[in-house]
Motif scaffolding. Structure first.
Motif, PDB file in Angstrom:
ATOM      1  N   PHE A 196      77.395  92.465  53.505  1.00  0.00           N
ATOM      2  CA  PHE A 196      77.328  93.737  52.788  1.00  0.00           C
ATOM      3  C   PHE A 196      76.665  94.778  53.678  1.00  0.00           C
ATOM      4  N   GLY A 197      77.156  96.006  53.585  1.00  0.00           N
ATOM      5  CA  GLY A 197      76.560  97.095  54.331  1.00  0.00           C
ATOM      6  C   GLY A 197      77.200  98.411  53.950  1.00  0.00           C
ATOM      7  N   SER A 198      76.407  99.456  53.877  1.00  0.00           N
ATOM      8  CA  SER A 198      76.925 100.780  53.548  1.00  0.00           C
ATOM      9  C   SER A 198      76.771 101.753  54.713  1.00  0.00           C
ATOM     10  N   ARG A 199      75.937 101.375  55.705  1.00  0.00           N
ATOM     11  CA  ARG A 199      75.692 102.249  56.842  1.00  0.00           C
ATOM     12  C   ARG A 199      75.605 101.429  58.128  1.00  0.00           C
ATOM     13  N   THR A 200      76.247 101.885  59.125  1.00  0.00           N
ATOM     14  CA  THR A 200      76.148 101.355  60.497  1.00  0.00           C
ATOM     15  C   THR A 200      76.719  99.946  60.636  1.00  0.00           C
ATOM     16  N   CYS A 201      76.150  98.997  59.914  1.00  0.00           N
ATOM     17  CA  CYS A 201      76.624  97.613  60.036  1.00  0.00           C
ATOM     18  C   CYS A 201      76.291  96.839  58.775  1.00  0.00           C
ATOM     19  N   PHE A 202      76.829  95.628  58.675  1.00  0.00           N
ATOM     20  CA  PHE A 202      76.511  94.736  57.570  1.00  0.00           C
ATOM     21  C   PHE A 202      75.210  93.991  57.879  1.00  0.00           C
ATOM     22  N   LYS A 203      74.579  93.498  56.822  1.00  0.00           N
ATOM     23  CA  LYS A 203      73.343  92.732  56.996  1.00  0.00           C
ATOM     24  C   LYS A 203      73.578  91.506  57.883  1.00  0.00           C
ATOM     25  N   SER A 204      74.718  90.871  57.722  1.00  0.00           N
ATOM     26  CA  SER A 204      75.039  89.681  58.513  1.00  0.00           C
ATOM     27  C   SER A 204      75.107  90.005  59.999  1.00  0.00           C
ATOM     28  N   VAL A 205      75.633  91.186  60.340  1.00  0.00           N
ATOM     29  CA  VAL A 205      75.717  91.601  61.742  1.00  0.00           C
ATOM     30  C   VAL A 205      74.323  91.917  62.285  1.00  0.00           C
ATOM     31  N   LEU A 206      73.522  92.613  61.502  1.00  0.00           N
ATOM     32  CA  LEU A 206      72.158  92.921  61.922  1.00  0.00           C
ATOM     33  C   LEU A 206      71.378  91.641  62.212  1.00  0.00           C
ATOM     34  N   ALA A 207      71.569  90.628  61.377  1.00  0.00           N
ATOM     35  CA  ALA A 207      70.857  89.362  61.573  1.00  0.00           C
ATOM     36  C   ALA A 207      71.241  88.706  62.891  1.00  0.00           C
ATOM     37  N   THR A 208      72.533  88.753  63.243  1.00  0.00           N
ATOM     38  CA  THR A 208      72.956  88.140  64.511  1.00  0.00           C
ATOM     39  C   THR A 208      72.384  88.896  65.703  1.00  0.00           C
ATOM     40  N   HIS A 209      72.279  90.211  65.601  1.00  0.00           N
ATOM     41  CA  HIS A 209      71.734  90.995  66.713  1.00  0.00           C
ATOM     42  C   HIS A 209      70.243  90.733  66.881  1.00  0.00           C
ATOM     43  N   ILE A 210      69.515  90.625  65.783  1.00  0.00           N
ATOM     44  CA  ILE A 210      68.090  90.308  65.884  1.00  0.00           C
ATOM     45  C   ILE A 210      67.910  88.928  66.507  1.00  0.00           C
ATOM     46  N   ALA A 211      68.674  87.954  66.005  1.00  0.00           N
ATOM     47  CA  ALA A 211      68.558  86.588  66.511  1.00  0.00           C
ATOM     48  C   ALA A 211      68.954  86.509  67.983  1.00  0.00           C
ATOM     49  N   GLY A 212      70.028  87.208  68.363  1.00  0.00           N
ATOM     50  CA  GLY A 212      70.457  87.189  69.750  1.00  0.00           C
ATOM     51  C   GLY A 212      69.422  87.792  70.681  1.00  0.00           C
ATOM     52  N   THR A 213      68.799  88.880  70.260  1.00  0.00           N
ATOM     53  CA  THR A 213      67.771  89.519  71.072  1.00  0.00           C
ATOM     54  C   THR A 213      66.568  88.604  71.239  1.00  0.00           C
ATOM     55  N   LEU A 214      66.146  87.938  70.165  1.00  0.00           N
ATOM     56  CA  LEU A 214      65.026  87.007  70.249  1.00  0.00           C
ATOM     57  C   LEU A 214      65.350  85.834  71.165  1.00  0.00           C
ATOM     58  N   THR A 261      69.824  98.189  57.772  1.00  0.00           N
ATOM     59  CA  THR A 261      71.023  98.192  58.612  1.00  0.00           C
ATOM     60  C   THR A 261      71.202  99.490  59.380  1.00  0.00           C
ATOM     61  N   ASP A 262      70.548 100.562  58.959  1.00  0.00           N
ATOM     62  CA  ASP A 262      70.666 101.823  59.688  1.00  0.00           C
ATOM     63  C   ASP A 262      69.459 102.101  60.572  1.00  0.00           C
ATOM     64  N   ASP A 263      68.573 101.116  60.734  1.00  0.00           N
ATOM     65  CA  ASP A 263      67.423 101.272  61.631  1.00  0.00           C
ATOM     66  C   ASP A 263      67.861 101.190  63.087  1.00  0.00           C
ATOM     67  N   ASP A 264      67.082 101.821  63.958  1.00  0.00           N
ATOM     68  CA  ASP A 264      67.245 101.637  65.396  1.00  0.00           C
ATOM     69  C   ASP A 264      66.546 100.332  65.742  1.00  0.00           C
ATOM     70  N   ILE A 265      67.276  99.230  65.601  1.00  0.00           N
ATOM     71  CA  ILE A 265      66.658  97.911  65.610  1.00  0.00           C
ATOM     72  C   ILE A 265      66.005  97.580  66.945  1.00  0.00           C
ATOM     73  N   HIS A 266      66.609  97.994  68.052  1.00  0.00           N
ATOM     74  CA  HIS A 266      66.057  97.635  69.351  1.00  0.00           C
ATOM     75  C   HIS A 266      64.764  98.406  69.646  1.00  0.00           C
ATOM     76  N   THR A 267      64.678  99.642  69.167  1.00  0.00           N
ATOM     77  CA  THR A 267      63.432 100.382  69.300  1.00  0.00           C
ATOM     78  C   THR A 267      62.334  99.719  68.482  1.00  0.00           C
ATOM     79  N   LEU A 268      62.661  99.283  67.268  1.00  0.00           N
ATOM     80  CA  LEU A 268      61.675  98.629  66.413  1.00  0.00           C
ATOM     81  C   LEU A 268      61.231  97.286  66.990  1.00  0.00           C
ATOM     82  N   LEU A 269      62.163  96.544  67.584  1.00  0.00           N
ATOM     83  CA  LEU A 269      61.790  95.269  68.191  1.00  0.00           C
ATOM     84  C   LEU A 269      60.900  95.490  69.413  1.00  0.00           C
ATOM     85  N   ARG A 270      61.158  96.552  70.170  1.00  0.00           N
ATOM     86  CA  ARG A 270      60.289  96.858  71.308  1.00  0.00           C
ATOM     87  C   ARG A 270      58.890  97.243  70.837  1.00  0.00           C
TER      88      ARG A 270
END
Length: 322
Positions: A113-131, A301-310
Protein backbone atom coordinates in the motif's frame (compact mmCIF):
# COMPACT_ATOMS: atom_id res chain seq x y z
CA UNK A 1 37.40 11.00 -16.05
CA UNK A 2 36.92 8.53 -18.88
CA UNK A 3 35.90 5.04 -17.78
CA UNK A 4 34.84 6.18 -14.28
CA UNK A 5 31.32 5.29 -13.21
CA UNK A 6 29.36 8.20 -11.79
CA UNK A 7 27.94 7.76 -8.30
CA UNK A 8 24.10 7.66 -8.36
CA UNK A 9 22.34 10.78 -7.14
CA UNK A 10 20.16 10.78 -4.03
CA UNK A 11 17.06 11.00 -6.24
CA UNK A 12 18.16 7.92 -8.18
CA UNK A 13 18.54 5.96 -4.94
CA UNK A 14 15.15 6.95 -3.51
CA UNK A 15 12.48 4.21 -3.33
CA UNK A 16 9.74 4.59 -5.92
CA UNK A 17 6.66 2.83 -7.19
CA UNK A 18 4.64 -0.23 -6.24
CA UNK A 19 7.45 -2.77 -6.68
CA UNK A 20 11.14 -2.68 -5.89
CA UNK A 21 13.76 -2.99 -8.60
CA UNK A 22 16.73 -5.30 -8.11
CA UNK A 23 19.08 -2.83 -9.79
CA UNK A 24 17.98 -0.13 -7.34
CA UNK A 25 18.67 -2.44 -4.40
CA UNK A 26 22.16 -3.15 -5.74
CA UNK A 27 22.89 0.56 -6.12
CA UNK A 28 22.07 1.11 -2.45
CA UNK A 29 25.67 0.17 -1.68
CA UNK A 30 26.52 3.76 -2.61
CA UNK A 31 23.99 5.11 -0.08
CA UNK A 32 25.47 2.84 2.62
CA UNK A 33 29.05 4.08 2.28
CA UNK A 34 28.60 6.77 4.93
CA UNK A 35 26.66 4.61 7.38
CA UNK A 36 28.03 2.99 10.51
CA UNK A 37 25.50 0.81 12.28
CA UNK A 38 27.48 0.54 15.50
CA UNK A 39 29.70 3.09 17.20
CA UNK A 40 33.31 1.96 17.12
CA UNK A 41 34.69 3.05 20.47
CA UNK A 42 38.26 2.56 21.78
CA UNK A 43 38.51 -0.44 24.05
CA UNK A 44 39.01 0.29 27.72
CA UNK A 45 40.58 -3.02 28.67
CA UNK A 46 44.05 -4.24 27.76
CA UNK A 47 42.61 -7.65 26.99
CA UNK A 48 40.22 -6.30 24.37
CA UNK A 49 40.82 -5.34 20.80
CA UNK A 50 40.70 -1.92 19.25
CA UNK A 51 36.93 -2.06 19.02
CA UNK A 52 34.62 -2.40 22.01
CA UNK A 53 31.76 -4.63 20.99
CA UNK A 54 28.20 -4.41 22.30
CA UNK A 55 27.72 -8.14 21.80
CA UNK A 56 26.15 -10.07 24.62
CA UNK A 57 28.35 -12.88 25.90
CA UNK A 58 32.10 -13.39 26.02
CA UNK A 59 32.78 -12.77 22.32
CA UNK A 60 36.60 -13.02 22.37
CA UNK A 61 39.07 -14.60 19.95
CA UNK A 62 42.55 -15.93 20.64
CA UNK A 63 45.22 -13.59 19.23
CA UNK A 64 48.73 -14.57 20.38
CA UNK A 65 50.97 -15.92 23.13
CA UNK A 66 53.53 -13.66 24.81
CA UNK A 67 55.77 -13.67 27.87
CA UNK A 68 53.94 -13.49 31.17
CA UNK A 69 54.06 -10.06 32.79
CA UNK A 70 53.27 -9.06 36.38
CA UNK A 71 49.57 -8.31 36.65
CA UNK A 72 48.46 -10.79 33.96
CA UNK A 73 45.62 -13.09 34.87
CA UNK A 74 47.10 -16.44 35.89
CA UNK A 75 44.09 -18.16 34.35
CA UNK A 76 45.34 -17.18 30.89
CA UNK A 77 48.77 -18.82 31.28
CA UNK A 78 49.53 -21.14 28.37
CA UNK A 79 50.87 -24.15 30.24
CA UNK A 80 51.96 -26.04 27.12
CA UNK A 81 54.20 -23.21 25.91
CA UNK A 82 55.38 -22.59 29.47
CA UNK A 83 56.37 -26.25 29.88
CA UNK A 84 58.15 -26.32 26.52
CA UNK A 85 60.13 -23.10 27.04
CA UNK A 86 60.46 -23.22 30.83
CA UNK A 87 59.42 -19.54 30.79
CA UNK A 88 55.89 -18.43 31.78
CA UNK A 89 53.77 -17.42 28.77
CA UNK A 90 50.22 -16.10 28.69
CA UNK A 91 47.49 -16.11 26.06
CA UNK A 92 46.24 -12.82 24.70
CA UNK A 93 42.65 -12.51 23.52
CA UNK A 94 41.10 -9.89 21.31
CA UNK A 95 37.46 -8.93 21.58
CA UNK A 96 35.40 -10.00 18.61
CA UNK A 97 35.26 -7.24 15.99
CA UNK A 98 32.27 -8.43 14.02
CA UNK A 99 28.70 -9.21 14.93
CA UNK A 100 25.85 -10.76 12.98
CA UNK A 101 23.38 -8.24 11.56
CA UNK A 102 19.97 -9.83 11.04
CA UNK A 103 17.38 -7.95 9.00
CA UNK A 104 13.70 -8.96 9.33
CA UNK A 105 11.60 -7.70 6.40
CA UNK A 106 7.79 -7.75 6.35
CA UNK A 107 6.41 -8.41 2.85
CA UNK A 108 2.87 -9.39 3.80
CA UNK A 109 -0.19 -8.08 1.96
CA UNK A 110 -0.91 -5.05 4.23
CA UNK A 111 2.54 -3.72 3.26
CA UNK A 112 1.39 -3.50 -0.36
CA UNK A 113 0.00 0.00 0.00
CA UNK A 114 1.15 3.52 -0.74
CA UNK A 115 -0.29 6.88 -1.71
CA UNK A 116 2.95 8.84 -2.20
CA UNK A 117 6.33 8.06 -3.72
CA UNK A 118 6.34 4.32 -3.02
CA UNK A 119 4.55 1.47 -1.28
CA UNK A 120 5.41 0.46 2.27
CA UNK A 121 6.73 -2.86 0.97
CA UNK A 122 9.19 -1.04 -1.31
CA UNK A 123 10.34 1.28 1.47
CA UNK A 124 11.03 -1.75 3.67
CA UNK A 125 13.25 -3.37 1.02
CA UNK A 126 15.24 -0.16 0.58
CA UNK A 127 15.81 0.22 4.32
CA UNK A 128 16.83 -3.43 4.62
CA UNK A 129 19.10 -3.23 1.57
CA UNK A 130 20.86 -0.14 2.90
CA UNK A 131 21.42 -1.77 6.29
CA UNK A 132 22.76 -4.91 4.61
CA UNK A 133 25.34 -3.00 2.57
CA UNK A 134 26.31 -0.92 5.60
CA UNK A 135 26.90 -4.07 7.67
CA UNK A 136 28.99 -5.61 4.90
CA UNK A 137 31.08 -2.43 4.69
CA UNK A 138 31.84 -2.84 8.40
CA UNK A 139 32.89 -6.49 7.87
CA UNK A 140 29.91 -7.71 9.90
CA UNK A 141 28.04 -10.85 9.03
CA UNK A 142 24.71 -10.19 7.33
CA UNK A 143 21.63 -12.40 7.32
CA UNK A 144 17.91 -11.99 7.35
CA UNK A 145 14.37 -13.27 7.37
CA UNK A 146 11.91 -12.23 4.68
CA UNK A 147 8.30 -13.22 5.18
CA UNK A 148 5.11 -13.07 3.16
CA UNK A 149 1.54 -14.03 3.97
CA UNK A 150 2.13 -17.77 4.11
CA UNK A 151 5.84 -18.46 3.70
CA UNK A 152 9.23 -17.12 4.63
CA UNK A 153 12.86 -17.41 3.70
CA UNK A 154 15.79 -17.07 6.05
CA UNK A 155 19.26 -16.11 4.88
CA UNK A 156 22.07 -17.46 7.03
CA UNK A 157 24.32 -14.74 8.39
CA UNK A 158 27.62 -14.66 6.52
CA UNK A 159 30.36 -12.13 6.04
CA UNK A 160 30.31 -12.10 2.26
CA UNK A 161 28.80 -10.22 -0.63
CA UNK A 162 26.92 -13.40 -1.54
CA UNK A 163 24.89 -13.14 1.67
CA UNK A 164 23.89 -9.55 0.87
CA UNK A 165 23.02 -10.49 -2.72
CA UNK A 166 20.94 -13.44 -1.57
CA UNK A 167 19.05 -11.18 0.83
CA UNK A 168 18.37 -8.64 -1.94
CA UNK A 169 17.20 -11.32 -4.38
CA UNK A 170 14.85 -12.86 -1.81
CA UNK A 171 13.37 -9.47 -0.92
CA UNK A 172 12.87 -8.71 -4.61
CA UNK A 173 11.13 -12.05 -5.23
CA UNK A 174 8.82 -11.73 -2.24
CA UNK A 175 8.02 -8.13 -3.13
CA UNK A 176 7.06 -9.12 -6.69
CA UNK A 177 4.58 -11.69 -5.37
CA UNK A 178 2.42 -9.01 -3.72
CA UNK A 179 -0.82 -8.24 -5.53
CA UNK A 180 -3.30 -6.86 -2.99
CA UNK A 181 -3.20 -5.04 0.36
CA UNK A 182 -6.11 -7.17 1.59
CA UNK A 183 -4.83 -10.32 3.33
CA UNK A 184 -6.81 -13.51 3.65
CA UNK A 185 -7.79 -14.94 7.01
CA UNK A 186 -4.85 -17.36 7.12
CA UNK A 187 -2.13 -14.71 7.02
CA UNK A 188 0.84 -15.44 9.24
CA UNK A 189 0.76 -13.26 12.33
CA UNK A 190 3.55 -11.00 13.52
CA UNK A 191 3.68 -12.99 16.76
CA UNK A 192 4.51 -16.17 14.82
CA UNK A 193 7.12 -14.38 12.77
CA UNK A 194 8.87 -12.92 15.81
CA UNK A 195 8.95 -16.39 17.33
CA UNK A 196 10.71 -17.61 14.18
CA UNK A 197 13.23 -14.78 14.49
CA UNK A 198 14.10 -16.09 17.93
CA UNK A 199 14.82 -19.44 16.31
CA UNK A 200 17.16 -18.26 13.56
CA UNK A 201 18.85 -15.14 15.01
CA UNK A 202 22.00 -16.12 16.88
CA UNK A 203 22.65 -14.71 20.37
CA UNK A 204 24.53 -11.43 20.15
CA UNK A 205 23.02 -10.48 16.79
CA UNK A 206 21.80 -7.00 15.97
CA UNK A 207 18.22 -7.54 14.80
CA UNK A 208 16.38 -4.91 12.74
CA UNK A 209 12.64 -5.58 12.40
CA UNK A 210 11.12 -3.62 9.48
CA UNK A 211 7.31 -3.69 9.32
CA UNK A 212 4.16 -1.61 9.55
CA UNK A 213 3.34 -3.57 12.75
CA UNK A 214 -0.36 -3.46 11.85
CA UNK A 215 -1.11 -6.55 13.98
CA UNK A 216 1.19 -5.74 16.91
CA UNK A 217 -0.26 -6.76 20.28
CA UNK A 218 0.79 -7.88 23.77
CA UNK A 219 1.72 -11.34 22.50
CA UNK A 220 4.17 -9.71 20.09
CA UNK A 221 5.61 -7.75 22.99
CA UNK A 222 6.28 -11.00 24.83
CA UNK A 223 8.12 -12.37 21.81
CA UNK A 224 10.18 -9.18 21.59
CA UNK A 225 11.00 -9.46 25.29
CA UNK A 226 12.36 -12.98 24.78
CA UNK A 227 14.22 -11.93 21.61
CA UNK A 228 15.79 -8.90 23.30
CA UNK A 229 17.23 -11.05 26.08
CA UNK A 230 19.93 -12.37 23.75
CA UNK A 231 20.00 -9.90 20.84
CA UNK A 232 19.99 -6.14 20.28
CA UNK A 233 16.65 -5.34 18.64
CA UNK A 234 15.77 -2.19 16.70
CA UNK A 235 12.19 -1.68 15.53
CA UNK A 236 11.73 0.18 12.23
CA UNK A 237 8.12 1.19 11.67
CA UNK A 238 7.05 2.09 8.11
CA UNK A 239 3.76 3.73 7.20
CA UNK A 240 2.02 5.74 4.51
CA UNK A 241 0.85 9.32 5.21
CA UNK A 242 -2.68 8.38 4.10
CA UNK A 243 -2.82 5.84 6.92
CA UNK A 244 -2.09 8.59 9.42
CA UNK A 245 -4.46 11.25 8.12
CA UNK A 246 -6.97 11.69 5.32
CA UNK A 247 -5.77 14.45 3.02
CA UNK A 248 -9.03 15.06 1.18
CA UNK A 249 -11.99 17.26 2.12
CA UNK A 250 -14.33 15.30 -0.15
CA UNK A 251 -15.88 11.86 -0.18
CA UNK A 252 -13.31 9.15 -0.81
CA UNK A 253 -14.22 5.92 -2.56
CA UNK A 254 -12.38 2.78 -1.56
CA UNK A 255 -12.76 -0.68 -3.03
CA UNK A 256 -11.45 -4.19 -2.46
CA UNK A 257 -12.04 -5.09 -6.10
CA UNK A 258 -15.56 -6.34 -5.48
CA UNK A 259 -17.35 -3.78 -3.33
CA UNK A 260 -17.13 0.00 -3.10
CA UNK A 261 -17.47 2.17 -0.01
CA UNK A 262 -17.54 5.94 0.35
CA UNK A 263 -15.70 7.51 3.28
CA UNK A 264 -16.96 10.88 4.58
CA UNK A 265 -13.50 12.43 4.58
CA UNK A 266 -14.96 15.93 4.84
CA UNK A 267 -16.54 15.10 8.23
CA UNK A 268 -14.23 16.39 11.04
CA UNK A 269 -15.42 13.72 13.45
CA UNK A 270 -14.66 10.97 10.97
CA UNK A 271 -11.23 12.42 10.18
CA UNK A 272 -10.43 12.65 13.89
CA UNK A 273 -11.51 9.04 14.51
CA UNK A 274 -9.48 7.92 11.50
CA UNK A 275 -6.35 9.63 12.81
CA UNK A 276 -6.96 8.35 16.34
CA UNK A 277 -6.96 4.75 15.05
CA UNK A 278 -3.47 5.19 13.63
CA UNK A 279 -2.15 7.02 16.67
CA UNK A 280 -3.53 4.41 19.06
CA UNK A 281 -1.72 1.61 17.25
CA UNK A 282 1.51 3.58 17.05
CA UNK A 283 1.24 4.56 20.72
CA UNK A 284 0.91 0.91 21.71
CA UNK A 285 4.07 0.10 19.76
CA UNK A 286 5.88 3.11 21.24
CA UNK A 287 4.97 2.24 24.83
CA UNK A 288 6.00 -1.37 24.28
CA UNK A 289 9.39 -0.32 22.90
CA UNK A 290 9.89 1.94 25.94
CA UNK A 291 9.06 -0.84 28.36
CA UNK A 292 11.53 -3.13 26.62
CA UNK A 293 14.12 -0.35 26.11
CA UNK A 294 14.19 -0.97 22.36
CA UNK A 295 14.94 1.74 19.79
CA UNK A 296 11.93 2.58 17.62
CA UNK A 297 12.33 4.43 14.33
CA UNK A 298 9.32 5.49 12.25
CA UNK A 299 9.53 6.32 8.53
CA UNK A 300 6.87 7.39 6.04
CA UNK A 301 6.81 6.45 2.36
CA UNK A 302 7.34 10.08 1.36
CA UNK A 303 10.33 10.62 3.69
CA UNK A 304 13.82 11.24 2.37
CA UNK A 305 14.81 7.87 3.77
CA UNK A 306 18.53 8.01 3.00
CA UNK A 307 18.93 11.40 4.67
CA UNK A 308 17.12 10.08 7.74
CA UNK A 309 19.27 6.94 7.84
CA UNK A 310 22.41 9.08 7.63
CA UNK A 311 21.13 11.19 10.52
CA UNK A 312 20.66 8.03 12.58
CA UNK A 313 23.61 5.90 11.48
CA UNK A 314 25.99 8.38 9.86
CA UNK A 315 29.68 7.91 10.65
CA UNK A 316 30.03 11.59 11.57
CA UNK A 317 27.25 11.23 14.13
CA UNK A 318 29.08 8.37 15.82
CA UNK A 319 32.37 10.29 15.87
CA UNK A 320 30.62 13.27 17.45
CA UNK A 321 29.15 11.05 20.15
CA UNK A 322 32.51 9.41 20.78
Amino acid sequence: MAGTKARPTAAALAPQGAYCDLGDLLRLRFAARDLQLFARQPARSLLTGGVRTRMRGRGIDFEEVRLYQPGDDVRTIDWRVTARTQVPHTKIFREERERPVFVVVDQRSPMFFGSRTCFKSVLATHIAGTLAWAALNQSDRIGGLIFGDHNQRDVRARRSKHAALELLHQMHDYNRELATPVPDEAITSLETLLADVRRVAKPGSAVFVISDFHDFDTRCEQQLFELARHTDVTLMHVYDPLERELSSNHFLTVSDGEERLQLPAQDPAFRQAYRREFETQLQALTESSRRLALPLLSYATDDDIHTLLRERFGARRHRARG
